[in-house]
Motif scaffolding. Structure first.
Motif, PDB file in Angstrom:
ATOM      1  N   HIS A 117      39.288  42.712  45.533  1.00 26.13           N
ATOM      2  CA  HIS A 117      39.461  41.539  44.662  1.00 26.13           C
ATOM      3  C   HIS A 117      40.409  41.757  43.488  1.00 26.13           C
ATOM      4  CE1 HIS A 117      36.430  39.236  46.777  1.00 26.13           C
ATOM      5  NE2 HIS A 117      35.617  40.283  46.738  1.00 26.13           N
ATOM      6  N   ALA A 118      40.501  42.983  42.970  1.00 26.77           N
ATOM      7  CA  ALA A 118      41.247  43.195  41.722  1.00 26.77           C
ATOM      8  C   ALA A 118      42.630  43.796  41.917  1.00 26.77           C
ATOM      9  CB  ALA A 118      40.429  44.092  40.780  1.00 26.77           C
ATOM     10  N   THR A 119      43.026  44.102  43.157  1.00 26.91           N
ATOM     11  CA  THR A 119      44.340  44.712  43.391  1.00 26.91           C
ATOM     12  C   THR A 119      45.437  43.656  43.373  1.00 26.91           C
ATOM     13  OG1 THR A 119      43.311  46.402  44.785  1.00 26.91           O
ATOM     14  CG2 THR A 119      45.699  46.180  44.939  1.00 26.91           C
ATOM     15  N   ASP A 120      46.510  43.967  42.651  1.00 26.55           N
ATOM     16  CA  ASP A 120      47.678  43.092  42.611  1.00 26.55           C
ATOM     17  C   ASP A 120      48.607  43.469  43.771  1.00 26.55           C
ATOM     18  OD1 ASP A 120      49.791  41.381  41.628  1.00 26.55           O
ATOM     19  OD2 ASP A 120      50.748  43.187  40.837  1.00 26.55           O
ATOM     20  N   PRO A 121      48.892  42.535  44.686  1.00 20.92           N
ATOM     21  CA  PRO A 121      49.711  42.890  45.848  1.00 20.92           C
ATOM     22  C   PRO A 121      51.143  43.292  45.484  1.00 20.92           C
ATOM     23  CG  PRO A 121      49.234  40.510  45.813  1.00 20.92           C
ATOM     24  CD  PRO A 121      48.417  41.136  44.734  1.00 20.92           C
ATOM     25  N   ALA A 122      51.642  42.791  44.359  1.00 23.77           N
ATOM     26  CA  ALA A 122      53.039  43.090  43.981  1.00 23.77           C
ATOM     27  C   ALA A 122      53.210  44.521  43.476  1.00 23.77           C
ATOM     28  CB  ALA A 122      53.509  42.094  42.927  1.00 23.77           C
ATOM     29  N   THR A 123      52.309  44.978  42.591  1.00 21.79           N
ATOM     30  CA  THR A 123      52.472  46.304  41.972  1.00 21.79           C
ATOM     31  C   THR A 123      51.572  47.371  42.591  1.00 21.79           C
ATOM     32  OG1 THR A 123      50.764  45.822  40.329  1.00 21.79           O
ATOM     33  CG2 THR A 123      53.048  45.275  39.726  1.00 21.79           C
ATOM     34  N   GLY A 124      50.482  46.954  43.234  1.00 26.35           N
ATOM     35  CA  GLY A 124      49.489  47.918  43.721  1.00 26.35           C
ATOM     36  C   GLY A 124      48.521  48.369  42.650  1.00 26.35           C
ATOM     37  N   LEU A 125      48.716  47.884  41.422  1.00 27.31           N
ATOM     38  CA  LEU A 125      47.795  48.209  40.322  1.00 27.31           C
ATOM     39  C   LEU A 125      46.572  47.305  40.400  1.00 27.31           C
ATOM     40  CD1 LEU A 125      50.409  48.494  37.409  1.00 27.31           C
ATOM     41  CD2 LEU A 125      49.431  50.363  38.772  1.00 27.31           C
ATOM     42  N   LEU A 126      45.503  47.706  39.705  1.00 29.50           N
ATOM     43  CA  LEU A 126      44.285  46.893  39.676  1.00 29.50           C
ATOM     44  C   LEU A 126      44.103  46.293  38.283  1.00 29.50           C
ATOM     45  CD1 LEU A 126      43.674  49.363  41.833  1.00 29.50           C
ATOM     46  CD2 LEU A 126      41.433  48.293  41.881  1.00 29.50           C
ATOM     47  N   TYR A 127      43.715  45.032  38.254  1.00 25.48           N
ATOM     48  CA  TYR A 127      43.446  44.357  36.985  1.00 25.48           C
ATOM     49  C   TYR A 127      42.174  44.909  36.349  1.00 25.48           C
ATOM     50  CZ  TYR A 127      47.036  41.000  38.345  1.00 25.48           C
ATOM     51  OH  TYR A 127      48.229  40.427  38.713  1.00 25.48           O
ATOM     52  N   HIS A 128      42.089  44.800  35.032  1.00 32.30           N
ATOM     53  CA  HIS A 128      40.973  45.368  34.272  1.00 32.30           C
ATOM     54  C   HIS A 128      39.632  44.813  34.742  1.00 32.30           C
ATOM     55  CE1 HIS A 128      39.149  46.165  29.970  1.00 32.30           C
ATOM     56  NE2 HIS A 128      38.454  46.726  30.935  1.00 32.30           N
ATOM     57  N   GLY A 129      39.555  43.498  34.943  1.00 31.25           N
ATOM     58  CA  GLY A 129      38.276  42.891  35.304  1.00 31.25           C
ATOM     59  C   GLY A 129      38.433  41.802  36.353  1.00 31.25           C
ATOM     60  N   ASN A 136      40.768  37.245  38.427  1.00 35.26           N
ATOM     61  CA  ASN A 136      41.175  38.479  37.738  1.00 35.26           C
ATOM     62  C   ASN A 136      41.595  38.229  36.296  1.00 35.26           C
ATOM     63  OD1 ASN A 136      40.815  40.389  39.820  1.00 35.26           O
ATOM     64  ND2 ASN A 136      42.674  39.640  40.829  1.00 35.26           N
ATOM     65  N   SER A 137      41.421  39.257  35.474  1.00 33.52           N
ATOM     66  CA  SER A 137      41.934  39.230  34.097  1.00 33.52           C
ATOM     67  C   SER A 137      43.458  39.321  34.161  1.00 33.52           C
ATOM     68  CB  SER A 137      41.337  40.378  33.290  1.00 33.52           C
ATOM     69  OG  SER A 137      41.668  41.634  33.865  1.00 33.52           O
ATOM     70  N   PRO A 138      44.152  38.984  33.059  1.00 34.17           N
ATOM     71  CA  PRO A 138      45.602  38.806  33.158  1.00 34.17           C
ATOM     72  C   PRO A 138      46.469  40.067  33.102  1.00 34.17           C
ATOM     73  CG  PRO A 138      44.807  38.020  31.028  1.00 34.17           C
ATOM     74  CD  PRO A 138      43.598  38.412  31.820  1.00 34.17           C
ATOM     75  N   ASN A 139      45.904  41.219  32.745  1.00 31.61           N
ATOM     76  CA  ASN A 139      46.778  42.379  32.530  1.00 31.61           C
ATOM     77  C   ASN A 139      46.223  43.674  33.115  1.00 31.61           C
ATOM     78  OD1 ASN A 139      49.285  41.784  30.835  1.00 31.61           O
ATOM     79  ND2 ASN A 139      47.706  40.614  29.752  1.00 31.61           N
ATOM     80  N   PHE A 140      47.130  44.654  33.209  1.00 29.23           N
ATOM     81  CA  PHE A 140      46.766  46.003  33.651  1.00 29.23           C
ATOM     82  C   PHE A 140      46.641  46.887  32.418  1.00 29.23           C
ATOM     83  CE2 PHE A 140      49.795  44.288  36.860  1.00 29.23           C
ATOM     84  CZ  PHE A 140      48.875  44.011  37.841  1.00 29.23           C
ATOM     85  N   TRP A 141      45.478  47.457  32.236  1.00 30.85           N
ATOM     86  CA  TRP A 141      45.222  48.330  31.087  1.00 30.85           C
ATOM     87  C   TRP A 141      45.120  49.764  31.611  1.00 30.85           C
ATOM     88  CZ3 TRP A 141      39.813  49.301  28.700  1.00 30.85           C
ATOM     89  CH2 TRP A 141      39.924  50.075  27.527  1.00 30.85           C
ATOM     90  N   SER A 142      45.913  50.658  31.042  1.00 33.23           N
ATOM     91  CA  SER A 142      45.966  52.021  31.583  1.00 33.23           C
ATOM     92  C   SER A 142      44.611  52.716  31.549  1.00 33.23           C
ATOM     93  CB  SER A 142      47.022  52.851  30.841  1.00 33.23           C
ATOM     94  OG  SER A 142      48.313  52.461  31.258  1.00 33.23           O
ATOM     95  N   ARG A 143      43.828  52.521  30.483  1.00 29.96           N
ATOM     96  CA  ARG A 143      42.534  53.222  30.472  1.00 29.96           C
ATOM     97  C   ARG A 143      41.609  52.703  31.575  1.00 29.96           C
ATOM     98  NH1 ARG A 143      40.813  54.323  25.156  1.00 29.96           N
ATOM     99  NH2 ARG A 143      39.206  52.779  24.857  1.00 29.96           N
ATOM    100  N   ALA A 144      41.626  51.408  31.821  1.00 28.77           N
ATOM    101  CA  ALA A 144      40.781  50.876  32.899  1.00 28.77           C
ATOM    102  C   ALA A 144      41.186  51.500  34.234  1.00 28.77           C
ATOM    103  CB  ALA A 144      40.912  49.350  32.958  1.00 28.77           C
ATOM    104  N   LEU A 145      42.488  51.598  34.486  1.00 29.74           N
ATOM    105  CA  LEU A 145      42.971  52.251  35.700  1.00 29.74           C
ATOM    106  C   LEU A 145      42.603  53.734  35.699  1.00 29.74           C
ATOM    107  CD1 LEU A 145      46.295  50.299  35.794  1.00 29.74           C
ATOM    108  CD2 LEU A 145      44.856  50.594  37.819  1.00 29.74           C
ATOM    109  N   GLY A 146      42.581  54.340  34.510  1.00 29.14           N
ATOM    110  CA  GLY A 146      42.154  55.735  34.392  1.00 29.14           C
ATOM    111  C   GLY A 146      40.697  55.916  34.766  1.00 29.14           C
ATOM    112  N   TRP A 147      39.848  55.009  34.286  1.00 30.20           N
ATOM    113  CA  TRP A 147      38.436  55.054  34.684  1.00 30.20           C
ATOM    114  C   TRP A 147      38.322  54.985  36.205  1.00 30.20           C
ATOM    115  CZ3 TRP A 147      35.545  56.832  31.077  1.00 30.20           C
ATOM    116  CH2 TRP A 147      35.505  56.336  29.772  1.00 30.20           C
TER     117      TRP A 147
END
Length: 410
Positions: free
Chosen positions: A216-228, A244-255
């Protein structure tokens, strides 16, 4: 007569002198007081993991004081940092490290297995992660209170509200929402518990949590996951089509990447979900590598490199360094990620590190906290993330920094 008296006096002086110097040589070393420990110099020749651990112990003599806490509380930041101390102790069995972890448990785990300040009815998944410290305490002592405390946290997971698709809510006050943070808070403990006490019967459920957030949270364009992700799509921050929430936060991806490498510790290679989780780790790691700055670090808002207000952030960068290095060491990731992790670690130690005269170290540029919703309301916008407060040596950076240093042997 006078001559005899002088000879006697000489003998007496010699005896006193001999006694004095003998006593001086034999006397024990003075006991270190807290003050003398606080004045101790941390050698520049130590590994970064030891430097950071000794820094934290010097600045927070009691482990519950981590994060400048004024009273002992059961909390995820203590769980994260003290887990890094446990891993450090395995590499460098300095009794002070084990004692520091034990001090936290002594302050909070009561004889009947209840945990001071912990409120199960809040169903806050952040409160699970410090339970990882209990496995080692129980293994060492076989004290019933540690087992009961683990069972209490396991009970929370049994009762944790879930999305319709079976994902744990982040907290009772955040209905229908999964956050990337929550995967780290819950899944490594859950996996460890079910393997240790339940013959691994719930590993499929652990994997299901990752499946849901990945789906549900993966962005198909970047492969990154949204925070929530809000399954109900009702939250003002949630995209009305995806939730999905609107942005990619590095710490959330780190978790998230830390959750994967730590939960995988408990998945046998022949478990049907093991390859799936390794695949998730490879996918998100490949995506993150594209956003690494030339300094080796990552920005607070991961994909908005160089945008005004954005900054190179310590906690996310430390988390990626740890997850990539461990991923290579465990055979989950290709070897190129060790180079990426080392470059990140170089960035942390050259760009964001301050060293004081006493050898203590300070990791700067760490976001103090960020979330979604709540009061005051957090909208997940770019402006929100880049304007949250920063904190030097924030525990969400120092714990992963120690773990990264260990995996990289730095």
């Amino acid at each position: 007569m006078l001559k005899n008296t002088l000879n006697t006096l000489k003998v007496a002086i010699l005896f006193v002198s001999f006694t004095f110097f003998s006593c001086k040589t034999a006397s024990p070393k003075p006991v270190k007081t807290a003050d003398s420990q606080n004045q101790a110099i941390i050698s520049k020749d130590l590994k970064w993991s030891d430097k950071m651990a000794l820094t934290l112990m010097k600045r927070h003599p009691e482990s519950w004081q981590i994060d400048d806490s004024k009273a002992a509380k059961w909390d995820y930041v203590h769980g994260l940092v003290l887990y890094s101390f446990e891993q450090l102790y395995k590499k460098n069995p300095d009794a002070r490290y084990a004692s520091y972890v034990q001090g936290y448990l002594d302050a909070l785990i009561q004889n009947d297995g209840t945990i001071k300040t912990y409120e199960i009815q809040k169903h806050n998944i952040d409160m699970i992660v410090a339970g990882r410290l209990l496995f080692n305490a129980y293994d060492k002592t076989k004290e019933d209170k540690y087992l009961k405390a683990m069972q209490l946290l396991r009970q929370q997971l049994t009762e944790q509200p879930r999305t319709q698709s079976g994902g744990f809510w982040h907290k009772k006050i955040y209905p229908n929402q999964m956050w990337l943070d929550g995967l780290y808070m819950g899944e490594p403990f859950y996996a460890h518990y079910t393997v240790t006490f339940e013959n691994g019967k719930n590993l499929d459920d652990v994997a299901h949590q990752f499946e849901q957030i990945q789906l549900h949270a993966t962005d198909p364009a970047t492969g990154l996951l949204y925070h929530g992700w809000d399954e109900s799509k009702q939250m003002p921050w949630a995209n009305k089509e995806t939730g999905n929430s609107p942005n990619f936060w590095s710490r959330a991806l780190g978790w998230y990447v830390m959750a994967l490498v730590d939960a995988l510790d408990y998945f046998p290679k022949d478990h049907p979900k093991q390859k799936e989780l390794v695949g998730y780790l490879n996918n998100v790691s490949e995506s993150l590598a594209k956003f690494q700055d030339k300094s080796g670090l990552w920005y607070q808002v991961t994909d908005k490199m160089g945008k005004e207000g954005n900054y190179l952030e310590a906690s996310g960068s430390s988390m990626f360094a740890y997850a990539f290095a461990k991923g290579v060491n465990k055979g989950y990731l290709p070897s190129k990620f060790k180079k990426i992790a080392n470059k990140a670690f170089d960035g942390l130690t050259t760009q964001l590190m301050k060293v004081d005269a006493d050898g203590t170290i300070t990791l700067t540029q760490a976001c103090q906290v960020a979330g979604l919703g709540g009061t005051p309301y957090r909208d997940g916008s770019y402006e929100y993330y880049v304007n949250e407060k920063k904190k030097d040596n924030d525990p969400k950076a120092t714990g992963p920094f120690i773990l990264a240093a260990l995996e990289l042997n730095r």
